[in-house]
Design a protein around this motif. Structure first.
Motif, PDB file in Angstrom:
ATOM      1  N   THR A 190      -7.533 -15.149  -0.379  1.00 28.49           N
ATOM      2  CA  THR A 190      -7.540 -13.716  -0.087  1.00 28.49           C
ATOM      3  C   THR A 190      -6.238 -13.354   0.600  1.00 28.49           C
ATOM      4  O   THR A 190      -5.853 -13.985   1.589  1.00 28.49           O
ATOM      5  N   PHE A 191      -5.564 -12.366   0.061  1.00 26.78           N
ATOM      6  CA  PHE A 191      -4.314 -11.891   0.630  1.00 26.78           C
ATOM      7  C   PHE A 191      -4.380 -10.379   0.824  1.00 26.78           C
ATOM      8  O   PHE A 191      -5.223  -9.696   0.235  1.00 26.78           O
ATOM      9  N   SER A 192      -3.467  -9.881   1.633  1.00 30.45           N
ATOM     10  CA  SER A 192      -3.259  -8.442   1.742  1.00 30.45           C
ATOM     11  C   SER A 192      -1.864  -8.133   1.212  1.00 30.45           C
ATOM     12  O   SER A 192      -0.889  -8.783   1.585  1.00 30.45           O
ATOM     13  N   ILE A 193      -1.802  -7.157   0.315  1.00 27.46           N
ATOM     14  CA  ILE A 193      -0.535  -6.760  -0.297  1.00 27.46           C
ATOM     15  C   ILE A 193      -0.085  -5.442   0.326  1.00 27.46           C
ATOM     16  O   ILE A 193      -0.839  -4.462   0.347  1.00 27.46           O
ATOM     17  N   GLY A 194       1.118  -5.425   0.852  1.00 22.97           N
ATOM     18  CA  GLY A 194       1.675  -4.216   1.435  1.00 22.97           C
ATOM     19  C   GLY A 194       2.885  -3.738   0.647  1.00 22.97           C
ATOM     20  O   GLY A 194       3.713  -4.541   0.213  1.00 22.97           O
ATOM     21  N   LEU A 195       2.974  -2.435   0.444  1.00 22.98           N
ATOM     22  CA  LEU A 195       4.106  -1.825  -0.248  1.00 22.98           C
ATOM     23  C   LEU A 195       4.540  -0.617   0.578  1.00 22.98           C
ATOM     24  O   LEU A 195       3.722   0.267   0.859  1.00 22.98           O
ATOM     25  N   GLY A 196       5.789  -0.597   0.995  1.00 23.28           N
ATOM     26  CA  GLY A 196       6.263   0.486   1.850  1.00 23.28           C
ATOM     27  C   GLY A 196       7.550   1.100   1.358  1.00 23.28           C
ATOM     28  O   GLY A 196       8.349   0.451   0.671  1.00 23.28           O
ATOM     29  N   TRP A 243       3.296   3.359   4.178  1.00 19.10           N
ATOM     30  CA  TRP A 243       2.835   2.030   3.783  1.00 19.10           C
ATOM     31  C   TRP A 243       1.527   2.134   3.025  1.00 19.10           C
ATOM     32  O   TRP A 243       0.641   2.925   3.367  1.00 19.10           O
ATOM     33  N   ILE A 244       1.413   1.320   1.969  1.00 14.01           N
ATOM     34  CA  ILE A 244       0.201   1.215   1.164  1.00 14.01           C
ATOM     35  C   ILE A 244      -0.249  -0.233   1.239  1.00 14.01           C
ATOM     36  O   ILE A 244       0.575  -1.145   1.073  1.00 14.01           O
ATOM     37  N   ALA A 245      -1.523  -0.469   1.490  1.00 19.27           N
ATOM     38  CA  ALA A 245      -2.012  -1.839   1.617  1.00 19.27           C
ATOM     39  C   ALA A 245      -3.373  -1.974   0.951  1.00 19.27           C
ATOM     40  O   ALA A 245      -4.191  -1.060   0.973  1.00 19.27           O
TER      41      ALA A 245
END
Length: 468
Positions: A399-405, A381-383
């Motif tokens: 403000t958001f957090s973006i996750g890519l897995g 996972w990348i965040a």
């Protein structure tokens, strides 16, 4: 390739085409005895046989994908989550059902969703008739969930829009990283729409006056964001009929769902126009999926670059299959798209051990995480957090957090795997999809017991507790 036994699916394929084992064996260049062993799961299905199936019948190899099976398993676990303990099938039974009888599994899922919606409608009507006041608190069926399912079934890839966007990119002579001028020119010359940049009096990011043929974009938008809004406007003008046709397939009997589907499909086309499939995939592979580098090369923000990566699943040229998620500080999921077998629970709640929440504490820094799911599958996972502020001093921003897995087997293709021990499974972070369906009874972050287990025994304190 792992040993994959797909005998029943192979047999079903043969029966659908009304072929005997001998005829299919001849078509594939195999011996009848070998084909019989494949159908009886005495031999694993190999890459060579898959390629022969594709060449002979044009079969999408995704039909025999383990990822597709894993998606079924995740959805079936959700379906049976609220069943009483004595009646709920175990994980082994669910795996067997998804593996050997995928058609039956999909029918069960479809009927389960229909039953859930019917119960909600029944409760709503009972409330309106005054038969059950408590039913007023039950939620209505959500159109956005139907739209999510539409993209999920397509593995977050809409081939028709991708192909059209690539043709438009070439025909309009657009340039990667500087598409704004070309899009404004297209709007003006083809559709008579003038694009202007200013701060409109209603505080809108995009305001289209159809009568005046004028598209006003907020001056607070970056050049990449302005290009995206222009591309979204062009989606409705250049791909409107195709988008309407696709949206009708998402929900033929619900206008609100079709409306949301049209919005999602227009955004998909806009992203595909700014980041054309072939060019973007080539650049992603060349830089090992370095998100920030991709954003600079194509003139888009971090979130847009991530979202586009989750759509690169063209059968002839697939990229790394990603899962994309956007959350706020409160844990609300405002976006989630999956090109993978990874499946979020419909029951609600996300795992606080995910690094998408840690990203808020380290603004702008890319965090990596090796995570282990309860079903034994592992992910990279990348965040990173992103912030949007379109107002002046003191104006609230977003403000958001973006996750890519992605699945661990793809991790080495990513620059973010550098320095990570991909084999040290014992050191991976144990996470789950939702507390109600997560079997990790002793997780320190558990919010409430799993469905069907109102109480669990705390062996250390020797008493019953609602939490492990």
């Amino acid at each position: 390739m792992k040993k994959t036994f797909m005998g029943l699916r192979l047999k079903r394929l043969r029966e659908e085409r009304q072929m005997t084992q001998v005829a299919l064996a001849q078509a594939l260049g195999l011996s009848p005895s070998y084909l019989n062993q494949l159908e009886q799961n005495q031999r694993p299905l190999t890459v060579s046989v898959l390629l022969r199936l594709n060449a002979a019948f044009g079969i999408d190899v995704q039909l025999f994908s383990e990822d597709d099976e894993a998606r079924l398993i995740s959805e079936l676990r959700d379906l049976f989550a609220d069943a009483p303990n004595d009646d709920a099938p175990g994980l082994a039974e669910i795996r067997e059902l998804a593996s050997r009888l995928p058609g039956v599994a999909r029918l069960l899922l479809q009927q389960g969703r229909q039953l859930h919606e019917a119960r909600e409608r029944e409760a709503i009507w009972a409330s309106r008739l005054g038969l059950d006041r408590q039913a007023e608190t039950l939620p209505r069926p959500m159109p956005f969930e139907a739209v999510r399912d539409f993209f999920y079934r397509r593995h977050n890839h809409v081939a028709e829009l991708d192909e059209l966007a690539e043709r438009c990119f070439a025909d309009w002579q657009l340039r990667p990283g500087n598409t704004g001028n070309g899009l404004a020119r297209r709007l003006s010359e083809r559709h008579g729409i003038l694009v202007s940049t200013d701060d409109n009096d209603r505080g809108l990011l995009r305001d289209f006056d159809e009568k005046a043929r004028r598209l006003r974009l907020s001056a607070s938008l970056s050049s990449g964001q302005q290009a995206f809004h222009m591309a979204t406007q062009l989606a409705r003008l250049e791909a409107g009929e195709l988008i309407d046709e696709l949206a009708a397939g998402a929900a033929p009997d619900d206008e609100e769902t079709r409306r949301l589907a049209r919005i999602g499909l227009a955004s998909y086309f806009a992203g595909a126009l700014l980041l054309p499939y072939g060019r973007y995939l080539e650049s992603a592979e060349a830089c090992r999926y370095d998100i920030e580098q991709l954003g600079r090369s194509f003139g888009v923000g971090y979130e847009t670059a991530c979202h586009r990566l989750s759509t690169l699943q063209r059968p002839q040229a697939p990229g790394v299959p990603f899962f994309f998620i956007r959350v706020d500080r409160a844990g609300n999921i405002s976006k989630r798209q999956s090109a993978t077998d990874f499946h979020f629970s419909r029951i609600g709640g996300t795992c606080p051990l995910w690094n998408v929440y840690e990203a808020f504490a380290q603004p702008g820094k890319i965090l990596t995480q090796l995570a282990a799911m309860p079903d034994g599958r592992n992910y990279l996972w990348i965040a990173r957090s992103v912030h949007r502020g379109h107002g002046g001093y003191g104006a609230p921003g977003k403000t958001f957090s973006i996750g890519l897995g992605c699945d661990l087997r793809h991790a080495e293709r990513l620059v973010y795997s550098k320095g990570l021990d991909l084999k040290a499974v014992d050191g991976f972070t144990p996470i789950g999809t939702a507390c109600k369906v997560c079997p990790r009874a002793h997780c320190p972050q558990r919010a409430f017991p799993p469905s069907g287990n109102a109480l669990v025994v705390d062996e250390n304190r020797r008493h019953f507790s609602p939490y492990a």
